[in-house]
Write a protein that holds these residues in place. Structure first.
Motif, PDB file in Angstrom:
ATOM      1  N   MET A  44     -63.407 -61.356  18.683  1.00  0.00           N
ATOM      2  CA  MET A  44     -63.396 -62.666  19.329  1.00  0.00           C
ATOM      3  C   MET A  44     -63.843 -63.783  18.393  1.00  0.00           C
ATOM      4  SD  MET A  44     -62.019 -62.365  22.326  1.00  0.00           S
ATOM      5  CE  MET A  44     -62.508 -63.722  23.390  1.00  0.00           C
ATOM      6  N   VAL A  45     -64.546 -63.446  17.317  1.00  0.00           N
ATOM      7  CA  VAL A  45     -64.872 -64.470  16.314  1.00  0.00           C
ATOM      8  C   VAL A  45     -63.561 -65.098  15.818  1.00  0.00           C
ATOM      9  CG1 VAL A  45     -65.899 -64.918  14.045  1.00  0.00           C
ATOM     10  CG2 VAL A  45     -67.012 -63.310  15.625  1.00  0.00           C
ATOM     11  N   ILE A  80     -60.316 -64.411  17.404  1.00  0.00           N
ATOM     12  CA  ILE A  80     -59.396 -64.710  18.512  1.00  0.00           C
ATOM     13  C   ILE A  80     -59.792 -65.993  19.243  1.00  0.00           C
ATOM     14  CG2 ILE A  80     -58.572 -63.889  20.768  1.00  0.00           C
ATOM     15  CD1 ILE A  80     -58.803 -61.016  19.688  1.00  0.00           C
ATOM     16  N   ALA A  81     -61.095 -66.187  19.451  1.00  0.00           N
ATOM     17  CA  ALA A  81     -61.533 -67.357  20.226  1.00  0.00           C
ATOM     18  C   ALA A  81     -62.079 -68.478  19.350  1.00  0.00           C
ATOM     19  CB  ALA A  81     -62.597 -66.951  21.256  1.00  0.00           C
ATOM     20  N   ASP A  82     -62.818 -68.136  18.292  1.00  0.00           N
ATOM     21  CA  ASP A  82     -63.596 -69.183  17.621  1.00  0.00           C
ATOM     22  C   ASP A  82     -62.971 -69.712  16.346  1.00  0.00           C
ATOM     23  OD1 ASP A  82     -65.482 -69.304  19.634  1.00  0.00           O
ATOM     24  OD2 ASP A  82     -66.707 -67.710  18.778  1.00  0.00           O
ATOM     25  N   PRO A 112     -57.771 -70.469  17.783  1.00  0.00           N
ATOM     26  CA  PRO A 112     -57.262 -71.518  18.687  1.00  0.00           C
ATOM     27  C   PRO A 112     -57.542 -72.935  18.184  1.00  0.00           C
ATOM     28  CG  PRO A 112     -58.496 -69.856  19.921  1.00  0.00           C
ATOM     29  CD  PRO A 112     -58.743 -69.592  18.469  1.00  0.00           C
ATOM     30  N   GLN A 172     -73.282 -65.254  14.502  1.00  0.00           N
ATOM     31  CA  GLN A 172     -72.544 -66.484  14.801  1.00  0.00           C
ATOM     32  C   GLN A 172     -73.482 -67.632  15.178  1.00  0.00           C
ATOM     33  OE1 GLN A 172     -69.116 -65.276  17.563  1.00  0.00           O
ATOM     34  NE2 GLN A 172     -68.263 -66.841  16.208  1.00  0.00           N
ATOM     35  N   GLN A 210     -70.592 -62.728  22.543  1.00  0.00           N
ATOM     36  CA  GLN A 210     -69.248 -63.133  23.009  1.00  0.00           C
ATOM     37  C   GLN A 210     -69.109 -62.825  24.508  1.00  0.00           C
ATOM     38  OE1 GLN A 210     -66.646 -64.776  21.766  1.00  0.00           O
ATOM     39  NE2 GLN A 210     -67.261 -65.010  19.630  1.00  0.00           N
ATOM     40  N   ILE A 244     -60.698 -68.841  28.012  1.00  0.00           N
ATOM     41  CA  ILE A 244     -61.626 -68.303  27.001  1.00  0.00           C
ATOM     42  C   ILE A 244     -61.186 -68.668  25.585  1.00  0.00           C
ATOM     43  CG2 ILE A 244     -62.527 -66.157  25.981  1.00  0.00           C
ATOM     44  CD1 ILE A 244     -62.395 -64.896  28.796  1.00  0.00           C
ATOM     45  N   ALA A 245     -59.884 -68.605  25.310  1.00  0.00           N
ATOM     46  CA  ALA A 245     -59.412 -68.858  23.939  1.00  0.00           C
ATOM     47  C   ALA A 245     -58.801 -70.239  23.773  1.00  0.00           C
ATOM     48  CB  ALA A 245     -58.386 -67.798  23.529  1.00  0.00           C
ATOM     49  N   PRO A 272     -63.008 -72.935  23.386  1.00  0.00           N
ATOM     50  CA  PRO A 272     -63.477 -73.046  22.000  1.00  0.00           C
ATOM     51  C   PRO A 272     -63.132 -74.388  21.357  1.00  0.00           C
ATOM     52  CG  PRO A 272     -62.324 -70.956  22.331  1.00  0.00           C
ATOM     53  CD  PRO A 272     -62.074 -71.801  23.552  1.00  0.00           C
ATOM     54  N   ARG A 305     -69.596 -77.943  18.856  1.00  0.00           N
ATOM     55  CA  ARG A 305     -69.371 -77.981  17.405  1.00  0.00           C
ATOM     56  C   ARG A 305     -68.169 -78.832  17.036  1.00  0.00           C
ATOM     57  NH1 ARG A 305     -68.089 -72.266  15.511  1.00  0.00           N
ATOM     58  NH2 ARG A 305     -67.087 -72.031  17.530  1.00  0.00           N
TER      59      ARG A 305
END
Lengths: 210, 210
Positions: free
Chosen positions: A100-101, A103-105, A108, B52, B67, B103-104, B108, B113
């Motif tokens: 998910m680091v 895929i999500a962060d 996108p 993270q 996550q 979520i994605a 994000p 940030r």
């Protein structure tokens, strides 16, 4: 001809993930190139099947599946060899958290849609957009480097979900000339993965329409 | 005192999801407020456990989980009542695909940030940052509205993963004054969910430090 159809864009890293997984699991499929630059993903017949109007979409077992994570999770449940997300809940949570680091962060935030918005709506020049792109990869990779194993792949002896996400993200990093020197573990893992035929055959340059 | 500890920030919508799930599954926990504005999530002892440097992190069963999706998937595997992600692969893929819209593809991009970067590195004013925020919610909600059921919740009679993600995202939309009129189904589902005690008790205003 296979009934399994991947709506694909050669440069989409979410599509690239799914191509790798289809290859690893030896699932025969037909690719339908869906050109994001000419907005084929916004065609009415496509959006009727995928309201987000994004790639990838995988038609398999009579279903239209969207979102790369959902597609990979489905393939892992229905075609478990080789397994990409562990069944054990603790190992599974760790694998998902690492994946998910990316895929999500990372991914996108750097999508083509965001880059267009930064340029067209916010008036940012190409240098600023490139800096944005590199910034979020660098931030995510710094964390992922700390989560990466000293030896072997994220999946130890065989690729797992994080490995599947890593290769397309490193390809994007290189395309935007991110310095990979701060991430020796990620660099090592990426090189090892690229030597695996299932990964090599999924590379954008290998599937780019002529 | 419980051994289960949630590293939480009252306004984080990823934390809010996990609070809802802990409540739905009646898991006793202790919250450790982690103030993002004073960058407590970047403290060395926190980053040692979560590279993270983000919230939420859940300490449970002797593990540090990060996550929100990985945390919720773990809780669903180890405490399956009530089930939030279906076990059947086709239903599971559909639920994950809907949840990943939030979520994605929404959350994000609108993280604190990103908003800081737009302001501080790109020199965007507050109005432009607010427009960015609303734009990505509107784009995601337009797709999610088409994926939403005409009656009932995303999970039909009981909340599922998408319902858990929806309420925090609608709260953010309202905070940034997004017009919800184009999303009648999402608005109806959100209202029904907010009446459920497990959701109400997780609301940011209910957990905000004094």
């Amino acid at each position: 001809m296979s009934d399994t159809i991947l709506f694909d864009y050669w440069r989409s890293s979410a599509s690239y993930r799914v191509r790798i997984v289809l290859n690893l699991k030896r699932i025969a499929y037909r690719a339908v190139p869906t050109d994001l630059l000419t907005r084929q993903q916004k065609a009415p017949d496509y959006v009727a099947r995928n309201p987000q109007g994004l790639v990838p979409m995988l038609h398999i077992d009579g279903q239209d599946l969207t979102q790369s994570l959902a597609i990979i999770d489905y393939l892992d449940a229905t075609r478990p060899e080789p397994r990409l997300i562990p069944a054990d809940p603790v190992a599974r949570a760790a694998t998902l958290a690492r994946a998910m680091v990316i895929i999500a962060d990372i991914h996108p935030v750097n999508n083509l849609r965001m880059l267009h918005y930064l340029k067209n709506e916010m008036g940012q020049d190409q240098a600023a957009v490139d800096a944005w792109y590199r910034h979020w990869i660098a931030e995510g990779f710094a964390a992922l480097e700390l989560m990466a194993p000293e030896n072997g792949l994220f999946g130890c002896d065989a690729p797992d979900l994080t490995d599947v996400c890593l290769v397309p993200q490193v390809a994007n990093a290189r395309r935007f000339e991110l310095d990979m020197a701060p991430y020796p573990r990620l660099t090592r893992i990426d090189a090892a993965l690229q030597a695996i035929p299932a990964f090599a055959a999924a590379h954008p340059e290998r599937v780019k329409p002529a």
